[in-house]
Design a protein around this motif. Structure first.
Motif, mmCIF file in Angstrom:
data_model
loop_
_atom_site.group_PDB
_atom_site.id
_atom_site.type_symbol
_atom_site.label_atom_id
_atom_site.label_comp_id
_atom_site.label_asym_id
_atom_site.label_seq_id
_atom_site.Cartn_x
_atom_site.Cartn_y
_atom_site.Cartn_z
ATOM 1 N N TYR A 77 0.790 -1.220 -0.112
ATOM 2 C CA TYR A 77 -0.011 -0.119 -0.136
ATOM 3 C C TYR A 77 0.753 1.372 -0.036
ATOM 4 N N ASP A 78 0.464 2.238 -0.925
ATOM 5 C CA ASP A 78 1.260 3.450 -0.777
ATOM 6 C C ASP A 78 0.356 4.523 -0.371
ATOM 7 N N SER A 79 1.149 5.427 0.564
ATOM 8 C CA SER A 79 0.374 6.606 1.288
ATOM 9 C C SER A 79 -0.332 7.505 0.168
ATOM 10 N N GLN A 80 0.237 7.630 -1.136
ATOM 11 C CA GLN A 80 -0.005 8.392 -2.176
ATOM 12 C C GLN A 80 -0.709 7.607 -3.172
ATOM 13 N N PRO A 81 -1.790 8.288 -4.009
ATOM 14 C CA PRO A 81 -2.135 7.577 -5.037
ATOM 15 C C PRO A 81 -1.249 7.361 -6.162
ATOM 16 N N PRO A 82 -1.288 6.234 -7.041
ATOM 17 C CA PRO A 82 -0.328 6.478 -8.287
ATOM 18 C C PRO A 82 -0.623 7.408 -9.203
ATOM 19 N N HIS A 83 0.115 7.721 -10.154
ATOM 20 C CA HIS A 83 -0.049 8.920 -11.068
ATOM 21 C C HIS A 83 -1.330 8.470 -12.167
ATOM 22 N N TYR A 84 -1.707 7.221 -12.209
ATOM 23 C CA TYR A 84 -2.615 6.727 -13.284
ATOM 24 C C TYR A 84 -3.850 6.455 -12.574
ATOM 25 N N ALA A 86 -6.330 5.955 -8.613
ATOM 26 C CA ALA A 86 -6.558 4.619 -7.834
ATOM 27 C C ALA A 86 -7.603 4.907 -6.873
ATOM 28 N N VAL A 87 -8.182 3.987 -6.273
ATOM 29 C CA VAL A 87 -9.327 4.362 -5.306
ATOM 30 C C VAL A 87 -9.066 3.716 -3.857
ATOM 31 N N ALA A 88 -8.888 4.706 -2.863
ATOM 32 C CA ALA A 88 -8.660 4.318 -1.492
ATOM 33 C C ALA A 88 -9.636 3.433 -0.842
ATOM 34 N N LEU A 89 -9.139 2.378 -0.239
ATOM 35 C CA LEU A 89 -10.087 1.381 0.213
ATOM 36 C C LEU A 89 -10.713 1.648 1.532
ATOM 37 N N THR A 90 -10.171 2.535 2.308
ATOM 38 C CA THR A 90 -11.077 3.078 3.565
ATOM 39 C C THR A 90 -12.107 3.851 3.213
ATOM 40 N N PRO A 91 -13.072 3.306 3.544
ATOM 41 C CA PRO A 91 -14.436 4.314 3.426
ATOM 42 C C PRO A 91 -14.361 5.556 4.376
ATOM 43 N N PHE A 92 -15.056 6.605 3.569
ATOM 44 C CA PHE A 92 -15.056 7.823 4.378
ATOM 45 C C PHE A 92 -15.983 7.809 5.361
ATOM 46 N N THR A 93 -15.637 8.001 6.801
ATOM 47 C CA THR A 93 -16.738 8.056 7.633
ATOM 48 C C THR A 93 -16.795 9.266 8.364
ATOM 49 N N GLU A 94 -17.553 9.456 9.444
ATOM 50 C CA GLU A 94 -17.924 10.747 9.953
ATOM 51 C C GLU A 94 -16.671 10.943 11.049
ATOM 52 N N ARG A 95 -16.259 10.015 11.533
ATOM 53 C CA ARG A 95 -15.014 9.713 12.630
ATOM 54 C C ARG A 95 -13.890 10.257 11.884
ATOM 55 N N ALA A 96 -13.585 9.677 10.638
ATOM 56 C CA ALA A 96 -12.457 9.578 9.855
ATOM 57 C C ALA A 96 -12.549 11.448 9.319
ATOM 58 N N ALA A 97 -13.755 11.995 9.111
ATOM 59 C CA ALA A 97 -13.792 13.346 8.745
ATOM 60 C C ALA A 97 -13.155 14.258 9.656
ATOM 61 N N LYS A 98 -13.619 13.933 11.057
ATOM 62 C CA LYS A 98 -13.178 14.565 12.222
ATOM 63 C C LYS A 98 -11.517 14.680 12.160
ATOM 64 N N GLY A 107 -1.975 5.287 2.963
ATOM 65 C CA GLY A 107 -1.651 3.827 3.113
ATOM 66 C C GLY A 107 -2.753 2.996 2.426
ATOM 67 N N ASN A 108 -3.679 3.424 1.698
ATOM 68 C CA ASN A 108 -4.713 2.733 1.230
ATOM 69 C C ASN A 108 -4.678 2.602 -0.256
ATOM 70 N N TYR A 109 -3.674 2.783 -0.855
ATOM 71 C CA TYR A 109 -3.640 2.741 -2.333
ATOM 72 C C TYR A 109 -3.056 1.381 -2.529
ATOM 73 N N ILE A 110 -3.441 0.456 -3.158
ATOM 74 C CA ILE A 110 -2.732 -0.717 -3.523
ATOM 75 C C ILE A 110 -2.031 -0.369 -4.833
#
Length: 285
Positions: A77-84, A86-98, A107-110
């Motif tokens: 997993y890379d912390s940054q999206p590849p140039h071409y 990618a979709v982050a695997l961790t869903p966006f949640t209210e807790r994550a938004a805070k 770390g969610n880009y394969i």
């Protein structure tokens, strides 16, 4: 690029250095560090630019390598999206938004999958592995090859890979049979680059498996390997390109290993692949 890795068994850390001279251990330039964190059903190797900070919320966090329970399959997993794309695997949640959206994506880009072949017969022989670089296209292997931003990579689901299992003891010696069987992807999409381990030869006098590391590896170990590009049926590259070693890793002393890599691999990708060789493999030995 000639590098080396120093392992610290007490702290489960691995430091990557660029070898600047013949005495690499004393004169190496620090590049990356990784620490192993054991989980109930897997292991995580967190990779950082700072040997003292492995927090995923820090600016030094690069990514991670995660294994399955058996230590036979790994995901980088890379912390940054590849140039071409990618979709982050961790869903966006209210807790994550805070916590901030940037922390959610870390770390969610394969970028790669690594698979070691199961040793179903328990025979002694070299490990067989393959690595699918989902963020690198096979076109990178062509002369002056590059992947334009307009080219779309085939997804992991569209490009399936498989390694045949050995049916007898003699199959262990024939590592060349580990070629990948590819399911045809969309013609408009470029295939991810697939690497496989170079087939070693059996040395009768030494009674061991041998590879030509050109003096860069001095200690026999099951962890030693060389990776080359798997043959791509849609490409007309000379055989010399498929024989070219893109990544090699091997032992030179107690807890000291060399890691040599070349384009199209990055230091992060090469380091993560080598870390997979350190992990315990219950079903491969």
């Amino acid at each position: 690029m000639q590098c080396f890795i120093k392992r610290d068994r007490m702290t489960s850390t691995y430091n990557l250095y660029l070898g600047l001279s013949a005495n690499i251990v004393e004169n190496g330039k620090f590049l990356l560090s990784a620490r192993k964190f054991r989980r109930a059903s897997s292991s995580d190797y967190v990779i950082s630019l700072d040997a003292e900070n492995f927090s995923r919320g820090s600016n030094s966090y690069m990514g991670k390598l995660r294994s399955n329970f058996l230590g036979t399959k790994f995901t980088i997993y890379d912390s940054q999206p590849p140039h071409y794309g990618a979709v982050a695997l961790t869903p966006f949640t209210e807790r994550a938004a805070k916590q901030g959206a940037s922390k959610v994506l870390d770390g969610n880009y394969i970028v790669a999958h690594i698979a070691y072949e199961l040793n179903v017969l328990g025979t002694r022989g070299p490990r067989r592995m393959q690595c699918t670089l989902v963020s690198v296209a096979t076109s990178a292997m062509e002369a002056r090859g590059s992947l334009p931003a307009s080219v779309e990579l085939a997804s992991v689901d569209e490009v399936m890979t498989a390694i045949p299992h050995p049916k007898s003891k003699s199959a262990v010696a024939d590592c060349s049979s580990a070629d990948c069987e590819l399911v045809t992807a969309s013609p408009s999409k470029s295939r991810p680059l697939i690497l496989k381990n170079k087939a070693p030869r059996w040395h009768e006098q030494l009674q061991c498996w041998c590879l030509n590391f050109r003096g860069r590896v001095t200690v026999a170990s099951v962890k030693n390997f060389q990776l080359v590009a798997a043959a791509e049926p849609t490409q007309s590259l000379p055989q010399s390109e498929y024989d070219k070693v893109l990544l090699q890793f091997g032992k030179i002393g107690k807890d000291i290993f060399t890691m040599d890599y070349r384009y199209p691999l990055s230091a992060f990708q090469a380091f993560a692949i080598c870390l997979s060789s350190f992990d315990t493999k219950l079903a491969c030995e």
